[in-house]
Design an enzyme around this catalytic site. Structure first.
Site, PDB file in Angstrom:
ATOM      1  N   MET A 165       0.819  -1.200   0.000  1.00  0.00           N
ATOM      2  CA  MET A 165       0.000   0.000   0.000  1.00  0.00           C
ATOM      3  C   MET A 165       0.864   1.266   0.000  1.00  0.00           C
ATOM      4  O   MET A 165       2.058   1.244   0.281  1.00  0.00           O
ATOM      5  CB  MET A 165      -0.913   0.014   1.222  1.00  0.00           C
ATOM      6  CG  MET A 165      -0.188   0.143   2.539  1.00  0.00           C
ATOM      7  SD  MET A 165      -1.328   0.156   3.935  1.00  0.00           S
ATOM      8  CE  MET A 165      -0.162   0.428   5.285  1.00  0.00           C
ATOM      9  N   CYS A 166       0.227   2.393  -0.328  1.00  0.00           N
ATOM     10  CA  CYS A 166       0.864   3.706  -0.223  1.00  0.00           C
ATOM     11  C   CYS A 166       0.950   4.107   1.257  1.00  0.00           C
ATOM     12  O   CYS A 166       0.031   3.805   2.023  1.00  0.00           O
ATOM     13  CB  CYS A 166       0.043   4.753  -0.966  1.00  0.00           C
ATOM     14  SG  CYS A 166      -0.001   4.530  -2.765  1.00  0.00           S
ATOM     15  N   PRO A 167       2.006   4.797   1.691  1.00  0.00           N
ATOM     16  CA  PRO A 167       3.170   5.244   0.920  1.00  0.00           C
ATOM     17  C   PRO A 167       4.346   4.270   0.989  1.00  0.00           C
ATOM     18  O   PRO A 167       5.437   4.606   0.569  1.00  0.00           O
ATOM     19  CB  PRO A 167       3.523   6.559   1.627  1.00  0.00           C
ATOM     20  CG  PRO A 167       3.209   6.278   3.065  1.00  0.00           C
ATOM     21  CD  PRO A 167       1.981   5.399   3.046  1.00  0.00           C
ATOM     22  N   LEU A 168       4.123   3.072   1.554  1.00  0.00           N
ATOM     23  CA  LEU A 168       5.245   2.154   1.733  1.00  0.00           C
ATOM     24  C   LEU A 168       5.806   1.672   0.402  1.00  0.00           C
ATOM     25  O   LEU A 168       7.003   1.375   0.301  1.00  0.00           O
ATOM     26  CB  LEU A 168       4.813   0.972   2.597  1.00  0.00           C
ATOM     27  CG  LEU A 168       4.421   1.338   4.042  1.00  0.00           C
ATOM     28  CD1 LEU A 168       4.015   0.099   4.808  1.00  0.00           C
ATOM     29  CD2 LEU A 168       5.564   2.039   4.751  1.00  0.00           C
TER      30      LEU A 168
END
Length: 839
Positions: free
Chosen positions: A772-775
């Site tokens: 997922m964002c921001p990972l």
């Protein structure tokens, strides 16, 4: 005839507030004062406020006060106090919820402490009605009087509710936790959709106990609970519940609220492994099996009033069956003359009790709302016609039990005189709706407005016999507060962009049920809000046109299936442009054009920094509560908060490594391997897991609590300082070392996953599907830092936010995006070819 009524208001009977409760309220008032004096931020205050059952509304400057009503049990005296507080400090209206709570809206924060004091004087509280705690414990409103019950579950629901209230075990759970008790096969409390559902059972030898199911829940990812124990003996009830909560607390996902409920723990582990973990927790908590001493059951006084008139005969006493969906419609009762209003009300709202001569009268509250004046009236009636006890229902109504059958007509006349004589309680015409955009900050649509618009389809007391057992539930968003997933006809609000405008819509779910085999309704079609009444009317026409002999609407939906029903409803999905008919772009009862915030593409580096800031803030919030609790001598809960502060701070630094662990154990191990061993924090914080291993709820010494607060404070400050020295590049600096100290060897990276074949020429593939964002951005950034200028990286990303956000953020970092294209024909994933720029 009715009894003479008092002309003066009946005085509210109060008791002294217990010292520990008074201290709790005074602490809340003190923190409100500090907030107003800007000594603490609203971000710090918010979790503390929620823990005390006070919820922010979508309207600025006002609060919703949620009053816990365990098992729905309420006295007339308590109802008068709620009425008084509603009239004096809020809008003069109370709202009964689907968890049997009562909510007051538009309270000023400065008045909340006074409201809490008023409630405490009559034995009520708002504590843990919100936040990541065990919420109100619910039970069937007919418990103790139901003709089909195995036994009365009331004392057990009360015992569990009060045992868990303020219990250190459940003060900082990963997410909210819900428990329900039902006494018969109709399962009026809906146990399959709860984290723990307890259904009354009796063995052949007469021993009573509960069938326990776990892992149910609605929301965006509804799940039906699974049976953990076929039979729980009474002396094992509380230990069994505690062990389930312990497993959830240990293994629950604390990084993603959308994946934080216990149903996701079970989904990840598998049910057998979850059961094994539960058995381990049961033993580790010191519970000897099979016996752990007799359960100390708290009684609930609910004796009948003396019968002063002869008991009515069975034929003359017959009423409806409000609460189990078996009421008859006016067109199917065989009457030749029109019913009187009283006869209609008695048929639909009165339930004969198993105790001869008595009945329960269900008071229908439109979408759960009742005015202060009506609350006063109901309290008086409960004492004049019954024993002064009431129950709230999960269908947002009130019940007065133990009404002598000979006095029902007089009782009805007084209800009707106060605007409370509507028929159809707990039946299909009693549409369930959450507050929606009226007050809820999460609401998308006006669920109450739609419910009022649908009243013509289901006229109270006059719904045909063929809709017996049907339910209609409307939620203003996907969170399912109105439980739309288990309704025959369920609706939840969404928004849909049409050109330059956004229109309110509802997703229609069909075929949900709990009685018998529990089933989640199928999402069938998305409808413009203004077309919903017409679409539901057409659905009923199709049912009556195509049904088989004796077929119910639920059976019809199951037989015909989603595809055909969707095809029938497609015409109702079509909507005009704004220019053709702007009314479609206004919600029901809305005075302004419907809007929804659309943030568009996000900047990933900013998102990562925000994620880090949120984790540090969470650590500070936990540390703040630890100190506050220690000052109030609640040492065991304080220690738990210190533990959570340490973990939150550790997770903040781990964002820079592109990971966000789901469990405590993973947080500690990854922190040690990726950060502590690399010298990012001082050596005194090496082996963090061992240093906080003794942070447990059984530690009650003040010195121990203060020591753990000090340790947690030091660690949080170190982590906070590290993040403050970090720039947008997300690089952490090494901590200062003692002169001559040897630099630790860097920990090896985790093994790389096998890379897919056929990357772009000269490019390395980096598969981030499912991240997922921001990972996903952080991981890409770290990968590029290990490459030379001019090298190419092919990144695989999910559709949606990842493909919108990550390429834009990499461009902002100065890298060159050479290509963006779908990875497969269905465009569920994309590949982005990046060329590194700079050193």
């Amino acid at each position: 005839m009715s009894l003479p009524r008092a002309t003066q208001p009946i005085e509210i009977q109060t008791v002294p507030i217990p010292p520990e409760i008074l201290e709790e309220i005074e602490t809340f008032e003190h923190e409100v004062h500090r907030l107003n004096a800007e000594e603490i931020s609203n971000d710090l205050f918010k979790p503390f406020r929620l823990q005390h059952g006070i919820y922010g509304q979508r309207q600025p400057g006002v609060q919703m006060v949620r009053i816990k009503i365990p098992f729905g049990g309420l006295t007339a005296n308590q109802l008068r106090r709620i009425a008084e507080l509603a009239d004096r400090y809020t809008t003069g209206v109370g709202h009964v919820t689907t968890r049997q709570d009562i909510q007051l809206h538009y309270a000023l924060l400065k008045d909340v402490g006074t409201i809490m004091r008023g409630l405490a004087e009559v034995g009520l509280t708002t504590r843990e009605a919100c936040a990541n705690t065990v919420r109100n414990v619910t039970a069937c409103h007919l418990a103790g009087i139901c003709q089909g019950e195995v036994f009365d579950v009331t004392p057990y629901a009360k015992t569990v509710a009060l045992h868990l209230l303020r219990n250190p075990l459940n003060q900082s759970l990963p997410r909210k936790f819900k428990i329900a008790f039902s006494g018969c096969r109709h399962d009026c409390a809906l146990t399959p959709i709860h984290d723990i559902g307890l259904l009354a059972a009796r063995r052949e030898d007469g021993t009573i106990g509960f069938r326990m199911s776990v892992g149910g829940g609605l929301g965006a990812a509804p799940r039906i609970a699974q049976v953990l124990r076929e039979f729980v003996l009474m002396n094992e009830l509380i230990p069994t519940i505690e062990a389930v909560i312990k497993v959830f607390d240990t293994l629950g996902n604390r990084k993603n609220r959308n994946k934080a409920r216990m149903k996701f723990v079970i989904e990840k582990l598998g049910f057998e492994e979850f059961k094994r973990r539960w058995e381990e927790a049961y033993a580790s908590m010191g519970h000897a099996r099979p016996d752990h001493g007799p359960i100390k059951v708290l009684q609930h006084q609910d004796e009948p009033v003396p019968l002063v008139m002869p008991t009515a005969t069975k034929s003359s006493a017959s009423g409806g069956t409000a609460g189990n969906g078996d009421g008859n419609g006016a067109h199917g009762n065989g009457q030749t003359a029109p019913e009187t209003p009283y006869q209609m009300w008695k048929r639909t709202n009165v339930v004969p009790q198993k105790q001869p001569g008595f009945a329960a009268a269900v008071i229908k509250l439109p979408m759960g709302d009742i005015t202060a004046a009506q609350m006063y009236a109901v309290a008086d009636l409960a004492e004049a016609y019954s024993n002064g006890n009431l129950r709230t229902t999960i269908n947002q109504n009130l019940v007065v039990r133990w009404v002598p059958e000979s006095r029902l007509e007089d009782f009805y006349k007084e209800l009707a005189a106060n605007g409370l004589g509507d028929p159809g309680a707990e039946l299909v015409e009693d549409i369930i709706a959450c507050p929606g955009t009226d007050t809820c900050g999460l609401g998308i649509t006006s669920s109450k407005g739609l419910a009022r618009a649908m009243a013509e389809i289901f006229p109270p007391g006059r719904v045909p016999e063929d809709l017996k057992g049907v339910s209609v539930k409307i939620s203003g968003c996907h969170n399912s507060c109105a439980q739309h997933h288990i309704a025959t006809i369920g609706l939840h609000g969404v928004g849909k962009r049409v050109g330059e405008h956004v229109a309110p819509h509802y997703e229609l779910h069909l075929g949900g049920q709990v009685n018998g085999t529990a089933k989640i309704g199928q999402m069938t079609v998305k409808l413009p809000a203004k077309n919903v009444p017409a679409a539901i009317s057409h659905l009923l026409e199709v049912y009556r046109r195509d049904r088989q002999a004796g077929e119910s609407l639920l059976a019809f939906i199951n037989r015909v299936g989603k595809a055909k029903l969707k095809n029938e409803l497609i015409p109702y999905t079509i909507m005009p442009t704004f220019e053709q008919d702007p009314t479609y772009y206004y919600d029901w009862e809305g005075e302004e054009e419907f809007v929804m915030e659309d943030l568009g593409p996000g900047e990933c580096a900013g998102g990562a920094l925000e994620m880090i800031d949120n984790r540090i803030l969470e650590a500070e919030q936990e540390l703040y509560q630890a100190r506050l609790l220690a000052e109030k001598h609640q040492y065991s809960v304080s220690v738990n908060k210190s533990y959570r502060a340490v973990l939150a701070a550790a997770k903040a630094l781990l964002v820079t490594e592109g990971i966000d662990p789901a469990t405590d154990a993973e947080t500690l191990s990854e922190f040690e391997r990726r950060l502590a061993e690399k010298g990012v924090v001082p050596a005194s914080y090496r082996g963090l897991g061992a240093q906080i291993d003794d942070l447990g709820p059984k530690q009650t010494a003040p010195e121990f609590a203060q020591a753990k607060i000090a340790f947690a404070r030091g660690f949080v400050e170190v982590c906070k300082a590290a993040t403050e020295q970090m720039g947008k590049d997300l690089k952490l600096k090494e901590a200062d070392r003692t002169e001559g100290a040897e630099k630790p060897a860097a920990a090896p990276d985790a093994p790389k996953a096998a890379q897919p074949a056929a990357p772009a020429a000269g490019a390395t593939v980096f598969d981030l599907r499912g991240v997922m964002c921001p990972l996903n951005y952080v991981k890409t950034k770290l990968k590029l830092e290990m490459m030379d200028a001019g090298e190419r990286l092919e990144v695989w990303l999910d559709a949606g936010d990842p493909i919108k956000n990550v390429p834009m953020s990499l461009r902002n970092d100065g890298h060159t995006i050479l290509a963006e294209e779908p990875l497969e024909p269905d465009a569920k994933h994309f590949k982005v070819l990046v060329e590194k720029v700079g050193s």
